[in-house]
Design an enzyme around this catalytic site. Structure first.
Site, PDB file in Angstrom:
ATOM      1  N   HIS A  92      -1.688  -2.533  -2.792  1.00 50.55           N
ATOM      2  CA  HIS A  92      -0.975  -1.544  -3.620  1.00 50.55           C
ATOM      3  C   HIS A  92      -1.946  -0.646  -4.397  1.00 50.55           C
ATOM      4  O   HIS A  92      -1.611  -0.137  -5.453  1.00 50.55           O
ATOM      5  CB  HIS A  92       0.015  -2.229  -4.576  1.00 50.55           C
ATOM      6  CG  HIS A  92       1.177  -2.840  -3.843  1.00 50.55           C
ATOM      7  ND1 HIS A  92       2.334  -2.151  -3.561  1.00 50.55           N
ATOM      8  CD2 HIS A  92       1.320  -4.070  -3.306  1.00 50.55           C
ATOM      9  CE1 HIS A  92       3.160  -2.938  -2.899  1.00 50.55           C
ATOM     10  NE2 HIS A  92       2.565  -4.105  -2.714  1.00 50.55           N
ATOM     11  N   THR A  93      -3.129  -0.507  -3.869  1.00 46.38           N
ATOM     12  CA  THR A  93      -4.092   0.417  -4.481  1.00 46.38           C
ATOM     13  C   THR A  93      -4.170   1.712  -3.681  1.00 46.38           C
ATOM     14  O   THR A  93      -4.615   2.728  -4.198  1.00 46.38           O
ATOM     15  CB  THR A  93      -5.502  -0.216  -4.526  1.00 46.38           C
ATOM     16  OG1 THR A  93      -5.739  -0.855  -3.278  1.00 46.38           O
ATOM     17  CG2 THR A  93      -5.621  -1.228  -5.644  1.00 46.38           C
ATOM     18  N   ASP A  94      -3.723   1.668  -2.411  1.00 45.20           N
ATOM     19  CA  ASP A  94      -3.950   2.862  -1.571  1.00 45.20           C
ATOM     20  C   ASP A  94      -3.194   4.081  -2.090  1.00 45.20           C
ATOM     21  O   ASP A  94      -3.735   5.184  -2.143  1.00 45.20           O
ATOM     22  CB  ASP A  94      -3.669   2.586  -0.082  1.00 45.20           C
ATOM     23  CG  ASP A  94      -2.263   2.143   0.249  1.00 45.20           C
ATOM     24  OD1 ASP A  94      -1.464   1.859  -0.676  1.00 45.20           O
ATOM     25  OD2 ASP A  94      -1.933   2.070   1.458  1.00 45.20           O
TER      26      ASP A  94
ATOM     27  N   GLY B  49       4.018  -8.163   7.382  1.00 45.99           N
ATOM     28  CA  GLY B  49       2.921  -7.572   6.605  1.00 45.99           C
ATOM     29  C   GLY B  49       1.681  -7.296   7.430  1.00 45.99           C
ATOM     30  O   GLY B  49       0.599  -7.101   6.883  1.00 45.99           O
TER      31      GLY B  49
ATOM     32  N   SER C  26       4.491  -1.625  12.391  1.00 43.42           N
ATOM     33  CA  SER C  26       5.014  -0.252  12.478  1.00 43.42           C
ATOM     34  C   SER C  26       3.890   0.776  12.537  1.00 43.42           C
ATOM     35  O   SER C  26       3.981   1.754  13.288  1.00 43.42           O
ATOM     36  CB  SER C  26       5.961   0.042  11.315  1.00 43.42           C
ATOM     37  OG  SER C  26       5.405  -0.401  10.114  1.00 43.42           O
TER      38      SER C  26
ATOM     39  N   GLU D  78       6.493   8.154   8.109  1.00 47.89           N
ATOM     40  CA  GLU D  78       7.147   7.111   7.278  1.00 47.89           C
ATOM     41  C   GLU D  78       7.789   7.730   6.047  1.00 47.89           C
ATOM     42  O   GLU D  78       8.900   7.394   5.674  1.00 47.89           O
ATOM     43  CB  GLU D  78       6.132   6.050   6.845  1.00 47.89           C
ATOM     44  CG  GLU D  78       5.672   5.199   7.981  1.00 47.89           C
ATOM     45  CD  GLU D  78       5.640   3.711   7.662  1.00 47.89           C
ATOM     46  OE1 GLU D  78       6.279   3.252   6.714  1.00 47.89           O
ATOM     47  OE2 GLU D  78       4.954   3.003   8.425  1.00 47.89           O
TER      48      GLU D  78
ATOM     49  N   ASP E  74      -2.512   1.395   6.189  1.00 44.63           N
ATOM     50  CA  ASP E  74      -2.134   0.773   7.459  1.00 44.63           C
ATOM     51  C   ASP E  74      -2.480   1.666   8.643  1.00 44.63           C
ATOM     52  O   ASP E  74      -3.039   1.217   9.650  1.00 44.63           O
ATOM     53  CB  ASP E  74      -0.626   0.474   7.482  1.00 44.63           C
ATOM     54  CG  ASP E  74      -0.199  -0.397   6.318  1.00 44.63           C
ATOM     55  OD1 ASP E  74      -1.077  -0.935   5.636  1.00 44.63           O
ATOM     56  OD2 ASP E  74       1.015  -0.518   6.087  1.00 44.63           O
TER      57      ASP E  74
ATOM     58  N   TYR F 150       9.092  -1.647  -3.156  1.00 41.48           N
ATOM     59  CA  TYR F 150       7.844  -0.928  -2.879  1.00 41.48           C
ATOM     60  C   TYR F 150       7.875   0.438  -3.564  1.00 41.48           C
ATOM     61  O   TYR F 150       6.960   0.809  -4.295  1.00 41.48           O
ATOM     62  CB  TYR F 150       7.667  -0.762  -1.363  1.00 41.48           C
ATOM     63  CG  TYR F 150       6.340  -0.154  -0.991  1.00 41.48           C
ATOM     64  CD1 TYR F 150       5.245  -0.961  -0.717  1.00 41.48           C
ATOM     65  CD2 TYR F 150       6.171   1.218  -0.929  1.00 41.48           C
ATOM     66  CE1 TYR F 150       4.015  -0.411  -0.395  1.00 41.48           C
ATOM     67  CE2 TYR F 150       4.954   1.781  -0.613  1.00 41.48           C
ATOM     68  CZ  TYR F 150       3.881   0.962  -0.333  1.00 41.48           C
ATOM     69  OH  TYR F 150       2.655   1.522  -0.028  1.00 41.48           O
TER      70      TYR F 150
HETATM   71  C1  GLA Z   1       2.282  -1.593   2.869  1.00 39.79           C
HETATM   72  C2  GLA Z   1       2.005  -0.088   2.881  1.00 39.79           C
HETATM   73  C3  GLA Z   1       0.537   0.211   2.571  1.00 39.79           C
HETATM   74  C4  GLA Z   1       0.080  -0.499   1.311  1.00 39.79           C
HETATM   75  C5  GLA Z   1       0.496  -1.975   1.335  1.00 39.79           C
HETATM   76  C6  GLA Z   1       0.227  -2.654   0.023  1.00 39.79           C
HETATM   77  O1  GLA Z   1       1.603  -2.219   3.908  1.00 39.79           O
HETATM   78  O2  GLA Z   1       2.355   0.470   4.117  1.00 39.79           O
HETATM   79  O3  GLA Z   1       0.341   1.602   2.474  1.00 39.79           O
HETATM   80  O4  GLA Z   1       0.557   0.154   0.173  1.00 39.79           O
HETATM   81  O5  GLA Z   1       1.869  -2.141   1.627  1.00 39.79           O
HETATM   82  O6  GLA Z   1      -1.134  -2.695  -0.225  1.00 39.79           O
END
Ligand code: GLA
Length: 373
Positions: A19-21, A108, A112, A144, A156, A206
């Site tokens: 959750h830093t991206d 996770g 996708s 997305e 991702d 999210y």
């Molecule tokens: C999902 C999102 C990513 C990222 C992660 C958490 O995978 O697609 O962009 O934010 O959650 O790190």
């Protein structure tokens, strides 16, 4: 049937940086040795696209002139990519596609992103669209945002497209600057434990987390008159604003700054081969996700806590968006079998759910395979 092109597009793990991206931060992901495989060929029509996914009975047919939402979850990833490619180039024509995947779905592992990147990369080749990898990465993220409705970050898609065998990637999500870091943990291995749960709130939570951290950041940056970026604020600033932020925003913002620092520390630890330090950072990262960003769930917490009883595990944490999916464990290769047996039976006893697992290694990103006959 003869195909023009075969593509392999991997899922990803993330060593650290969750959750830093989307918060202008750092991440340390790697592509994995599990892939979505796509075969593509032009079909001579102007607008008829057929996509067959192994495991689904029907062939899905999309009309390039009329791209509406599909009926299965995966349709929208396909349609989103088609729409964004058309918006950019208007050079797509009809094609046939068949695909199969061994990336665990909804766990996770970015099944996708593997699909989006594989399709975008393949169509770029098939129709000679001339788009660069970084354009395809951003395009898949837009698919997305605009079509699927998840306001995801860039990690991702970047990891799936840019992965390099034997390496993780220290990615600065602010400007997509990146560095490959050799990632050989021998005699330790990366063991993924899949909770096989995916709690419903994942998608909405999210987007909520994203809003909470953004609104906290806005308050802090306005208060201090600095750029609206997590890179312009410090932990002291967050502390000073704690009352104004309120509990939730305070927790979210301190988590982001702490996790960013952990990513940088983890990259350094990897470079000097200090797997013990890396493992400790993984545990701290999970604690942050559990207590401050609040994206974990009882099943993930159980597995991470349970791992602490095995001294041959150096670190463990949840991976990806959270609320289910997998934990990533750095475990001595000699301990894997025995640990799996006890962890599976304890997990089953506690939750009544089968645990599944796989080992993985950092692998190559989206690539063209040999043409199929
Ligand atoms: C999902 C999102 C990513 C990222 C992660 C958490 O995978 O697609 O962009 O934010 O959650 O790190």
């Amino acid at each position: 049937m003869t195909w023009d092109l075969s593509i392999a597009s991997p899922g990803r793990i993330n060593l650290i940086g969750e959750h830093t991206d989307y918060n202008d931060g750092f991440v340390l992901p790697a592509a994995i040795d599990k892939h979505l495989f796509l075969k593509l060929k032009k079909n001579g029509t102007k607008n008829r696209c057929t996509i067959k996914s192994e495991g689904f009975e029907n062939t899905y047919v999309a009309d390039l002139y009329d791209l509406k939402h599909g009926t299965e979850g995966w349709h929208d990833y396909v349609l989103g990519v088609l729409k964004e490619l058309q918006a950019l180039t208007q050079e797509l024509k009809g094609f046939d596609c068949t695909m199969q995947t061994n990336v665990p779905i909804g766990s996770g592992m970015s099944s996708s992103a593997a699909l989006e990147c594989g399709l975008a990369y393949g169509l770029n080749e098939l129709f000679g669209l001339g788009l660069e990898k970084w354009e395809l990465i951003k395009l898949c993220q837009r698919a997305e945002h605009n079509f699927v409705g998840t306001q995801c970050g860039i990690m991702d898609q970047f990891a799936s497209m840019m992965g390099k065998e034997g390496h993780s990637m220290l990615l600065d999500c602010r400007d997509l600057d990146y560095e490959y870091i050799p990632t050989n943990l021998d005699p330790y291995v990366i063991l993924m434990l899949n909770t096989n749960v995916s709690h419903n709130l994942a998608a909405s939570a999210y987007n909520t987390r994203r809003e909470e951290s953004a609104s906290g950041l806005k308050l802090i940056s306005e208060f201090f008159g600095v750029n609206n970026s997590f890179r312009s604020i410090t932990k002291d600033m967050v502390e000073e604003c704690s009352t104004m932020l309120g509990e939730i925003r305070y927790r979210r913002c301190s988590y982001v700054l702490e996790e960013n620092q952990r990513v940088l520390d983890a990259a350094e630890a990897l470079k000097r081969g200090d797997i013990i330090a890396l493992g400790e950072l993984l545990y701290k990262s999970h604690k942050g996700q559990r207590e401050k960003y609040e994206v974990s769930c009882p099943e993930l917490d159980f597995l991470v806590d349970f791992s602490k009883g095995e001294r041959k595990i150096l670190g463990s944490r949840m991976v990806g968006g959270g609320f289910g999916g997998c934990t990533l464990n750095i475990i001595h290769k000699s301990a894997v079998e025995e640990y799996l047996a006890i962890a599976s039976s304890e997990y089953k006893r506690k939750f009544g759910i089968e645990l599944s697992s796989f080992q993985t290694v950092p692998s190559q990103g989206t690539t063209i395979m040999k043409q199929d006959g």
